[in-house]
Design a protein around this motif. Structure first.
Motif, PDB file in Angstrom:
ATOM      1  N   GLN A 165     -20.788  13.457  13.573  1.00  0.00           N
ATOM      2  CA  GLN A 165     -21.955  12.762  14.129  1.00  0.00           C
ATOM      3  C   GLN A 165     -21.578  11.991  15.389  1.00  0.00           C
ATOM      4  OE1 GLN A 165     -23.744  10.381  11.021  1.00  0.00           O
ATOM      5  NE2 GLN A 165     -24.215  12.182   9.757  1.00  0.00           N
ATOM      6  N   PHE A 166     -20.405  11.350  15.345  1.00  0.00           N
ATOM      7  CA  PHE A 166     -19.937  10.598  16.517  1.00  0.00           C
ATOM      8  C   PHE A 166     -19.806  11.526  17.736  1.00  0.00           C
ATOM      9  CE2 PHE A 166     -16.318   9.326  19.179  1.00  0.00           C
ATOM     10  CZ  PHE A 166     -16.696   8.058  19.565  1.00  0.00           C
TER      11      PHE A 166
ATOM     12  N   ALA B 108     -16.275  12.566   3.980  1.00  0.00           N
ATOM     13  CA  ALA B 108     -17.273  11.665   4.563  1.00  0.00           C
ATOM     14  C   ALA B 108     -16.834  11.199   5.955  1.00  0.00           C
ATOM     15  CB  ALA B 108     -17.508  10.470   3.636  1.00  0.00           C
ATOM     16  N   THR B 109     -15.531  10.932   6.131  1.00  0.00           N
ATOM     17  CA  THR B 109     -15.043  10.509   7.456  1.00  0.00           C
ATOM     18  C   THR B 109     -15.189  11.646   8.464  1.00  0.00           C
ATOM     19  OG1 THR B 109     -13.482   8.960   6.451  1.00  0.00           O
ATOM     20  CG2 THR B 109     -13.069   9.597   8.732  1.00  0.00           C
TER      21      THR B 109
ATOM     22  N   ARG C  79      -5.977   6.533   3.513  1.00  0.00           N
ATOM     23  CA  ARG C  79      -6.879   6.353   2.373  1.00  0.00           C
ATOM     24  C   ARG C  79      -6.771   7.548   1.425  1.00  0.00           C
ATOM     25  NH1 ARG C  79     -12.097   6.167   4.159  1.00  0.00           N
ATOM     26  NH2 ARG C  79     -12.831   5.129   2.277  1.00  0.00           N
TER      27      ARG C  79
ATOM     28  N   GLY D  33      -6.883   2.414   9.738  1.00  0.00           N
ATOM     29  CA  GLY D  33      -6.005   3.074  10.711  1.00  0.00           C
ATOM     30  C   GLY D  33      -5.578   2.136  11.828  1.00  0.00           C
TER      31      GLY D  33
ATOM     32  N   GLN E 250     -25.053   3.945  17.827  1.00  0.00           N
ATOM     33  CA  GLN E 250     -25.448   4.728  16.644  1.00  0.00           C
ATOM     34  C   GLN E 250     -26.098   3.902  15.549  1.00  0.00           C
ATOM     35  OE1 GLN E 250     -23.034   7.903  15.122  1.00  0.00           O
ATOM     36  NE2 GLN E 250     -21.749   7.897  16.928  1.00  0.00           N
TER      37      GLN E 250
ATOM     38  N   GLY F 145      -6.342   6.226   9.505  1.00  0.00           N
ATOM     39  CA  GLY F 145      -6.890   5.513   8.349  1.00  0.00           C
ATOM     40  C   GLY F 145      -7.367   6.463   7.265  1.00  0.00           C
ATOM     41  N   ALA F 146      -7.999   7.561   7.664  1.00  0.00           N
ATOM     42  CA  ALA F 146      -8.487   8.524   6.672  1.00  0.00           C
ATOM     43  C   ALA F 146      -7.315   9.165   5.928  1.00  0.00           C
ATOM     44  CB  ALA F 146      -9.346   9.591   7.345  1.00  0.00           C
TER      45      ALA F 146
ATOM     46  N   SER G 221     -12.141   3.830   7.372  1.00  0.00           N
ATOM     47  CA  SER G 221     -10.988   4.568   7.904  1.00  0.00           C
ATOM     48  C   SER G 221     -10.523   3.969   9.223  1.00  0.00           C
ATOM     49  CB  SER G 221     -11.346   6.046   8.121  1.00  0.00           C
ATOM     50  OG  SER G 221     -11.565   6.695   6.887  1.00  0.00           O
TER      51      SER G 221
ATOM     52  N   GLU H 205     -17.412  14.005   8.357  1.00  0.00           N
ATOM     53  CA  GLU H 205     -18.852  14.133   8.636  1.00  0.00           C
ATOM     54  C   GLU H 205     -19.275  13.087   9.680  1.00  0.00           C
ATOM     55  OE1 GLU H 205     -21.231  13.918   5.066  1.00  0.00           O
ATOM     56  OE2 GLU H 205     -23.075  13.551   6.227  1.00  0.00           O
ATOM     57  N   ALA H 206     -18.757  11.844   9.503  1.00  0.00           N
ATOM     58  CA  ALA H 206     -19.105  10.781  10.463  1.00  0.00           C
ATOM     59  C   ALA H 206     -18.506  11.068  11.841  1.00  0.00           C
ATOM     60  CB  ALA H 206     -18.625   9.426   9.938  1.00  0.00           C
TER      61      ALA H 206
ATOM     62  N   ASN I  49     -10.345   9.868  -3.327  1.00  0.00           N
ATOM     63  CA  ASN I  49     -10.810   9.803  -1.944  1.00  0.00           C
ATOM     64  C   ASN I  49     -10.538  11.117  -1.222  1.00  0.00           C
ATOM     65  OD1 ASN I  49     -10.265   9.025   1.121  1.00  0.00           O
ATOM     66  ND2 ASN I  49     -11.587   7.490   0.215  1.00  0.00           N
TER      67      ASN I  49
ATOM     68  N   ARG J 191       0.832  -1.212   0.000  1.00  0.00           N
ATOM     69  CA  ARG J 191       0.000   0.000   0.000  1.00  0.00           C
ATOM     70  C   ARG J 191       0.862   1.257   0.000  1.00  0.00           C
ATOM     71  NH1 ARG J 191      -5.796   0.640   2.757  1.00  0.00           N
ATOM     72  NH2 ARG J 191      -6.201   2.729   1.978  1.00  0.00           N
TER      73      ARG J 191
ATOM     74  N   THR K  51      -9.180   6.323  13.321  1.00  0.00           N
ATOM     75  CA  THR K  51      -9.960   6.934  12.242  1.00  0.00           C
ATOM     76  C   THR K  51      -9.144   7.997  11.515  1.00  0.00           C
ATOM     77  OG1 THR K  51     -11.956   6.546  13.535  1.00  0.00           O
ATOM     78  CG2 THR K  51     -12.152   8.063  11.691  1.00  0.00           C
TER      79      THR K  51
END
Lengths: 199, 199
Positions: free
Chosen positions: B189-190, B182-183, B171, A167, A194, B167-168, A163, B185-186, B178, A112, B164
């Motif tokens: 929310q979290f 979106a991550t 990615r 991660g 959630q 990983g974001a 993600s 945004e999530a 990518n 990767r 997170t």
């Protein structure tokens, strides 16, 4: 399928199997075509005839793995959507990977990192990410439809899961003393609070 | 501090600054000590005298960056804990990194992939992860104490946030098309659903 095509398919599968073993044993940096040839029982000349560089073989190896992927192998579609979601998490982010799983995850992360600067690797990891996200999205959508999950926004939820999994894998492989236990515990809370619909 | 020590500190800072520029320009694979020397205005012999390999300089570069890190530079501790948390997320996972930030994040991921097999790199990334997790934990704990956040388990929450973010970043750097939108945004929310206390 003609027997010629059978032979070709059998040979390709054998080369890919040899690549997998060589990659687990040597890692990316120390891998040579010779190391792959050493794992390959038949016609080494065929290997040298078809491939000039280890990157050519490895990119084809990634592509081959993605071609082989089926949702039915990864999850039991007769399970409930939340069990399917956990099967995927267990698959991508096992709590205690065995030594071979660990070696392979480290090797995949080495491949990767080639995607940071090599377009051919980047294409394969883009395809892998799309496949993982689509699979997660299918499971979430099925769960929303049958009332297992709340009516959440699928795209951000899938991005958070992908993600977090990527991660946690990267952290386990590059950080001493790091396990994925705490991340998996937080994912369980996330799913409980959630995602899962009220009883 | 004696003026000898001042000189040493000044020289080290200049070498580290040159390393940063060379790394952003060349990336890990194409980096040479010569490329770092080219960015270094004074005494190139000093550079060659002190370092035999680019990995020696790069491991010291990571260590130097971590030595320079202060919480006060990363966040404004007079802000509310949820603003501090977003400052950290914006810092580690910017919505739209400028080209220099992007080049540097790619270079850091290349260095991180060295930690898969090189103990000296692994030590520095283990230290970096501890620093990031401790900073996140301090912000969460302060927010729980002052009633901004619910009384959540700090360790799994911090592990989820760190995984997170990592990983974001991975990615975004290895997958075509990518973004981190979106991550992020999530994550919002979290924070809203699981972290922030009821009004």
């Amino acid at each position: 399928m003609s027997s010629d095509a059978d032979d070709r398919t059998g040979t390709q599968a054998a080369i890919m199997e040899a690549t997998y073993r060589a990659l687990c044993d040597h890692g990316y940096a120390d891998l040579t075509i010779q190391a792959i040839a050493d794992e390959f029982a038949k016609s080494k000349s065929l290997l040298y005839y078809h491939y000039d560089t280890k990157d050519e073989i490895l990119v084809e190896f990634l592509s081959y793995m993605l071609d082989q992927f089926t949702v039915e192998d990864a999850i039991d579609t007769t399970d409930s959507p939340d069990d399917q979601l956990w099967s995927l998490i267990d698959n991508f982010l096992p709590a205690s990977p065995d030594p071979e799983q660990h070696e392979f995850q480290v090797a995949l992360l080495e491949l990767r990192s080639q995607a940071l600067s090599n377009e051919a690797y980047r294409e394969q990891f883009t395809r892998a990410d799309r496949l993982i996200k689509d699979t997660l999205a299918d499971v979430l959508t099925a769960g929303i439809d049958d009332g297992t999950f709340r009516d959440v926004d699928v795209e951000p939820t899938v991005s958070l899961l992908a993600s977090t999994i990527d991660g946690a894998m990267l952290r386990r492989a590059t950080i001493t003393g790091n396990s994925t236990a705490a991340t998996r515990e937080a994912l369980a809370q996330f799913i409980e609070i959630q995602l899962l619909a009220e009883e």
